[in-house]
Design an enzyme around this catalytic site. Structure first.
Site, mmCIF file in Angstrom:
data_model
loop_
_atom_site.group_PDB
_atom_site.id
_atom_site.type_symbol
_atom_site.label_atom_id
_atom_site.label_comp_id
_atom_site.label_asym_id
_atom_site.label_seq_id
_atom_site.Cartn_x
_atom_site.Cartn_y
_atom_site.Cartn_z
ATOM 1 N N GLU A 116 0.852 -1.200 0.000
ATOM 2 C CA GLU A 116 0.000 0.000 0.000
ATOM 3 C C GLU A 116 0.884 1.245 0.000
ATOM 4 O O GLU A 116 2.114 1.137 0.150
ATOM 5 C CB GLU A 116 -0.940 -0.020 1.217
ATOM 6 C CG GLU A 116 -1.966 -1.153 1.129
ATOM 7 C CD GLU A 116 -2.927 -1.200 2.301
ATOM 8 O OE1 GLU A 116 -3.443 -0.139 2.679
ATOM 9 O OE2 GLU A 116 -3.150 -2.291 2.840
ATOM 10 N N HIS A 235 -9.064 9.407 2.703
ATOM 11 C CA HIS A 235 -8.664 8.327 1.801
ATOM 12 C C HIS A 235 -8.929 8.787 0.372
ATOM 13 O O HIS A 235 -10.025 9.284 0.079
ATOM 14 C CB HIS A 235 -9.452 7.052 2.120
ATOM 15 C CG HIS A 235 -8.816 5.817 1.566
ATOM 16 N ND1 HIS A 235 -8.685 5.587 0.215
ATOM 17 C CD2 HIS A 235 -8.243 4.752 2.181
ATOM 18 C CE1 HIS A 235 -8.072 4.422 0.037
ATOM 19 N NE2 HIS A 235 -7.783 3.895 1.215
ATOM 20 N N ARG A 282 -0.742 8.376 1.659
ATOM 21 C CA ARG A 282 -2.145 8.746 1.465
ATOM 22 C C ARG A 282 -2.387 10.255 1.495
ATOM 23 O O ARG A 282 -3.219 10.775 0.756
ATOM 24 C CB ARG A 282 -2.930 8.079 2.577
ATOM 25 C CG ARG A 282 -4.352 7.891 2.307
ATOM 26 C CD ARG A 282 -4.939 6.991 3.356
ATOM 27 N NE ARG A 282 -4.685 5.596 3.093
ATOM 28 C CZ ARG A 282 -5.011 4.612 3.935
ATOM 29 N NH1 ARG A 282 -5.589 4.901 5.071
ATOM 30 N NH2 ARG A 282 -4.763 3.363 3.631
ATOM 31 N N HIS A 343 -11.521 9.405 6.521
ATOM 32 C CA HIS A 343 -11.277 7.967 6.711
ATOM 33 C C HIS A 343 -10.801 7.606 8.112
ATOM 34 O O HIS A 343 -11.236 6.620 8.677
ATOM 35 C CB HIS A 343 -10.227 7.545 5.676
ATOM 36 C CG HIS A 343 -9.867 6.099 5.712
ATOM 37 N ND1 HIS A 343 -10.780 5.098 5.452
ATOM 38 C CD2 HIS A 343 -8.687 5.469 5.977
ATOM 39 C CE1 HIS A 343 -10.190 3.912 5.548
ATOM 40 N NE2 HIS A 343 -8.928 4.107 5.885
ATOM 41 N N ARG A 378 -1.034 8.639 9.201
ATOM 42 C CA ARG A 378 -0.861 7.196 9.460
ATOM 43 C C ARG A 378 -0.438 6.445 8.201
ATOM 44 O O ARG A 378 -1.017 6.628 7.127
ATOM 45 C CB ARG A 378 -2.184 6.609 9.954
ATOM 46 C CG ARG A 378 -2.157 5.107 10.132
ATOM 47 C CD ARG A 378 -3.473 4.624 10.647
ATOM 48 N NE ARG A 378 -4.546 4.852 9.702
ATOM 49 C CZ ARG A 378 -5.076 3.908 8.911
ATOM 50 N NH1 ARG A 378 -4.629 2.666 8.963
ATOM 51 N NH2 ARG A 378 -6.054 4.200 8.084
HETATM 52 P P1 FAD Z 1 -13.794 0.263 15.937
HETATM 53 O O1 FAD Z 1 -13.463 -0.961 15.194
HETATM 54 O O2 FAD Z 1 -14.409 1.363 15.180
HETATM 55 O O3 FAD Z 1 -14.768 -0.142 17.131
HETATM 56 C C1 FAD Z 1 -15.372 0.858 17.914
HETATM 57 C C2 FAD Z 1 -16.456 0.222 18.736
HETATM 58 O O4 FAD Z 1 -16.948 1.135 19.710
HETATM 59 C C3 FAD Z 1 -17.670 -0.216 17.941
HETATM 60 O O5 FAD Z 1 -18.074 -1.453 18.428
HETATM 61 C C4 FAD Z 1 -18.709 0.855 18.257
HETATM 62 O O6 FAD Z 1 -20.035 0.438 18.117
HETATM 63 C C5 FAD Z 1 -18.362 1.129 19.714
HETATM 64 N N1 FAD Z 1 -18.813 2.422 20.226
HETATM 65 C C6 FAD Z 1 -18.532 3.657 19.754
HETATM 66 N N2 FAD Z 1 -19.120 4.592 20.517
HETATM 67 C C7 FAD Z 1 -19.774 3.946 21.514
HETATM 68 C C8 FAD Z 1 -20.586 4.349 22.610
HETATM 69 N N3 FAD Z 1 -20.874 5.633 22.846
HETATM 70 N N4 FAD Z 1 -21.089 3.392 23.426
HETATM 71 C C9 FAD Z 1 -20.864 2.082 23.204
HETATM 72 N N5 FAD Z 1 -20.113 1.645 22.160
HETATM 73 C C10 FAD Z 1 -19.584 2.555 21.336
HETATM 74 N N6 FAD Z 1 -6.868 -0.061 9.152
HETATM 75 C C11 FAD Z 1 -5.870 -0.921 8.866
HETATM 76 O O7 FAD Z 1 -4.906 -1.038 9.637
HETATM 77 N N7 FAD Z 1 -5.928 -1.682 7.738
HETATM 78 C C12 FAD Z 1 -6.953 -1.614 6.852
HETATM 79 O O8 FAD Z 1 -6.972 -2.319 5.871
HETATM 80 C C13 FAD Z 1 -8.005 -0.687 7.125
HETATM 81 N N8 FAD Z 1 -9.030 -0.541 6.256
HETATM 82 C C14 FAD Z 1 -10.082 0.254 6.612
HETATM 83 C C15 FAD Z 1 -11.197 0.331 5.769
HETATM 84 C C16 FAD Z 1 -12.306 1.060 6.155
HETATM 85 C C17 FAD Z 1 -13.518 1.125 5.235
HETATM 86 C C18 FAD Z 1 -12.297 1.751 7.388
HETATM 87 C C19 FAD Z 1 -13.495 2.539 7.819
HETATM 88 C C20 FAD Z 1 -11.179 1.724 8.198
HETATM 89 C C21 FAD Z 1 -10.073 0.979 7.820
HETATM 90 N N9 FAD Z 1 -8.940 0.909 8.632
HETATM 91 C C22 FAD Z 1 -7.931 0.057 8.320
HETATM 92 C C23 FAD Z 1 -8.917 1.576 9.928
HETATM 93 C C24 FAD Z 1 -9.251 0.544 11.010
HETATM 94 O O9 FAD Z 1 -10.247 -0.320 10.531
HETATM 95 C C25 FAD Z 1 -9.734 1.178 12.290
HETATM 96 O O10 FAD Z 1 -8.892 2.233 12.658
HETATM 97 C C26 FAD Z 1 -9.757 0.162 13.408
HETATM 98 O O11 FAD Z 1 -10.500 -0.955 13.012
HETATM 99 C C27 FAD Z 1 -10.334 0.783 14.662
HETATM 100 O O12 FAD Z 1 -10.547 -0.222 15.602
HETATM 101 P P2 FAD Z 1 -11.121 0.163 17.030
HETATM 102 O O13 FAD Z 1 -11.308 -1.109 17.755
HETATM 103 O O14 FAD Z 1 -10.304 1.221 17.627
HETATM 104 O O15 FAD Z 1 -12.537 0.846 16.696
HETATM 105 C C1 SIN Z 2 -7.381 0.457 2.548
HETATM 106 O O1 SIN Z 2 -7.582 -0.740 2.385
HETATM 107 O O2 SIN Z 2 -7.154 1.244 1.629
HETATM 108 C C2 SIN Z 2 -7.444 1.021 3.920
HETATM 109 C C3 SIN Z 2 -6.186 0.739 4.606
HETATM 110 C C4 SIN Z 2 -6.038 1.559 5.853
HETATM 111 O O3 SIN Z 2 -6.854 2.429 6.128
HETATM 112 O O4 SIN Z 2 -5.057 1.316 6.558
#
Ligand code: FAD
Ligand code: SIN
Length: 517
Positions: A116, A235, A282, A343, A378
């Site tokens: 990437e 993104h 990015r 993003h 990032r």
């Molecule tokens: P999240 O996975 O967002 O989980 C947050 C949780 O908190 C959820 O369950 C939500 O419901 C809960 N929550 C929020 N507010 C409250 C509240 N008030 N009360 C109770 N529950 C609550 N990163 C990579 O490293 N590689 C990738 O390939 C990648 N691709 C991505 C593609 C997309 C489309 C997106 C959107 C992001 C991508 N990212 C990627 C970024 C990465 O997915 C996220 O940064 C990461 O998954 C965040 O994980 P987390 O556990 O911190 O939060």
């Molecule tokens: C992507 O697959 O382009 C998202 C990867 C990332 O947010 O780290």
């Protein structure tokens, strides 16, 4: 009476990983996960590209991954953090695999590694183009095997319970049970905020609707230090659809696979901005696309995959291929219209190297936290990695401090929430906020725009406070309050940054850097 020893807010990769580790080790303790939607709904579920980990020592090294992360972060990463996150990657990944997560393997039996933007080696381990979905599936399966975890879905964390004696100290959270409409005061001497990102503050975003900045806003109201909020990552390649305003991501791994970005005239334009072309980081690619859209007065550029091996493409990116087809785009023959969208938030709740916030007993992990790994921008696929490593560090830290601290066991208080009949008003204010944020705090900002955004958001904040005073409360209103607090942080911290770094770009800073003002 509800009792808990460890309270976790959020069920994405950060919350679930920490829950598993804590429950496996503290078998006599009770862990509660609260999550506001169904158990899997999260940013994690939608992650496409994969997890950046050094696995192939012939073509890659820890030093290379560290170097790429530092370069991408544009001078603002904490080097020590970068070193340990990168070096712990393989171990943490191994645990994920032991819990049952599957990643793509080649015909020789080695993990397939994607590339990437900003990476100088192929190091992104993935499960087709639904890596996050697979990780979330495996983590949830393991969580459900552990008897000392209680999972409260449809439970919305409203605010933290914070004492102010000598030092700010967190003692739990007020949680609204969405189904019964009651608020519980859930007490716990350890609270982990793993509540994810903020994309919905912008409206046009790759993030699902749960990403309303709740954890960051709660921590802010509780007096925790929040930093680097000006570094919103956009993104560059989100599928463009005028009608639906779609925010379906076309993974950066597609460019890593060889796709080209072309402007409306068919020119591969990113080389005009960076020698790495489509594989630049990015921030650079998003700004290049933004500039192209402005100068050409267009709404999208094209991601061209027509020269790629479609058999391999479909095997790696089946979801993207199918989604495009559903929208009438045959990736094999048609260029895919794309434009940037909000993003990822690189900043957030500031934590130390053990995931501790500035409020005692309050920890943060994953996208809601700011660890120092990402700096000003990032590196792709470093987010899932960061969550895995920090979930482990917090768990390890707590092994030494628990059970030394006394547990405060849950009390149960109930109060009726007044459901609003003014949902339309809340929706109008939300749309207004999103418009302001897109207009003034997007990829390119300026001083006067930030001032205007600040004034307008202040007005919105007062309107929202009025709705609170009138006790017209609903989840939508609570989320809107969080979005406005998050917006305020982004605007204020943007206004304070006087030099352009990574994903932050203020045109007035150029003039300052050139000493023209
Ligand atoms: P999240 O996975 O967002 O989980 C947050 C949780 O908190 C959820 O369950 C939500 O419901 C809960 N929550 C929020 N507010 C409250 C509240 N008030 N009360 C109770 N529950 C609550 N990163 C990579 O490293 N590689 C990738 O390939 C990648 N691709 C991505 C593609 C997309 C489309 C997106 C959107 C992001 C991508 N990212 C990627 C970024 C990465 O997915 C996220 O940064 C990461 O998954 C965040 O994980 P987390 O556990 O911190 O939060
Ligand atoms: C992507 O697959 O382009 C998202 C990867 C990332 O947010 O780290």
């Amino acid at each position: 009476m509800l009792k808990t020893d460890f309270l976790i807010i959020g069920s994405g990769i950060a919350g679930l990983t920490y829950a598993i580790k804590t429950a496996e080790f503290h078998t006599d303790k009770h862990i509660t996960i609260v999550t506001k939607s169904d158990e899997g709904e999260s940013n994690t579920k939608y992650a496409q590209g994969g997890v950046a980990v050094v696995l192939d020592s012939r073509s890659d090294s820890f030093d290379k991954h560290v170097g790429d992360t530092l370069k991408c972060g544009d001078g603002l990463c904490d080097r020590e953090v970068v070193e340990f996150v990168v070096r712990q990657g393989p171990q943490r990944l191994q645990e994920l695999i032991q819990w049952g997560a599957n990643f793509d393997i080649n015909e020789k039996g080695f993990y397939k590694l994607g590339k990437e933007g900003g990476h100088t080696a192929s190091r992104v381990i993935h499960h087709k183009d639904i890596t996050g979905f697979e990780i979330e599936r495996a983590l949830l399966k393991r969580v459900h095997q552990l008897p000392n975890i209680t999972f409260l879905t449809d439970h919305f964390a409203i605010d933290l319970i914070v004492g102010t004696k000598s030092k700010r100290c967190c003692a739990g959270a007020y949680i609204l049970d969405i189904k019964t409409n009651k608020v519980k005061a859930l007490r716990s001497s350890s609270v982990l905020l793993a509540s994810g990102g903020i994309g919905q503050v912008y409206g046009h975003t790759t993030n699902p609707i749960i990403a309303t900045g709740d954890g960051i806003a709660m921590a802010y109201r509780a007096g925790a230090v929040i930093t680097d909020m000006e570094f919103v990552q956009f993104h560059p390649t989100v599928l463009y659809q005028k009608e639906s305003g779609s925010s379906f991501l076309i993974s950066e791994a597609v460019r890593g696979f060889g796709a080209y970005l072309r402007n409306i005239e068919g020119k591969r334009f990113v080389f005009d901005y960076d020698d790495r072309g489509e594989m630049a980081s990015r921030d650079i690619v998003s700004r290049a696309v933004f500039n192209e859209l402005m100068t050409q007065e267009e709404d999208f550029v094209f991601l061209d995959c027509t020269h790629l091996d479609m058999r391999l493409f479909k095997a790696h990116f089946p979801t993207i291929y199918d989604k495009c087809l559903k929208e009438g785009i045959n990736v094999a023959a048609d260029p895919v219209p794309v434009s940037p969208a909000a993003h990822y938030i690189c900043g957030g709740i500031q934590v130390d190297k053990n995931g501790k916030t500035s409020v005692s007993n309050l920890f943060a992990c994953g996208e809601s936290s700011r660890t120092g790994l990402h700096g000003a921008n990032r590196l792709a696929s470093n987010s899932l990695l960061e969550a895995l490593v920090y979930a482990h560090r917090i768990f390890e830290y707590q092994k030494s401090v628990f059970p030394a601290e006394r547990m405060i066991i849950g009390e149960y208080e109930v109060q009726k929430v007044q459901w609003t009949d003014k949902l339309n008003k809340v929706e109008t204010l939300k749309t207004e906020l999103q418009k302001i944020m897109r207009h003034y705090t997007g990829i390119v900002r300026c001083d006067s725009g930030l001032r205007k955004a600040g004034d307008k958001v202040n007005v919105l904040k007062r309107e929202i406070e009025m709705l609170f005073i009138k006790e017209q409360r609903s989840i939508a209103l609570y989320e809107l309050r969080n979005m406005v607090d998050t917006a305020e942080l982004i605007i204020n911290q943007s206004a304070l940054r006087k030099e352009n770094r990574g994903g932050f770009y203020n045109i007035d800073n150029i003039a300052k850097e050139l000493h023209l003002v």
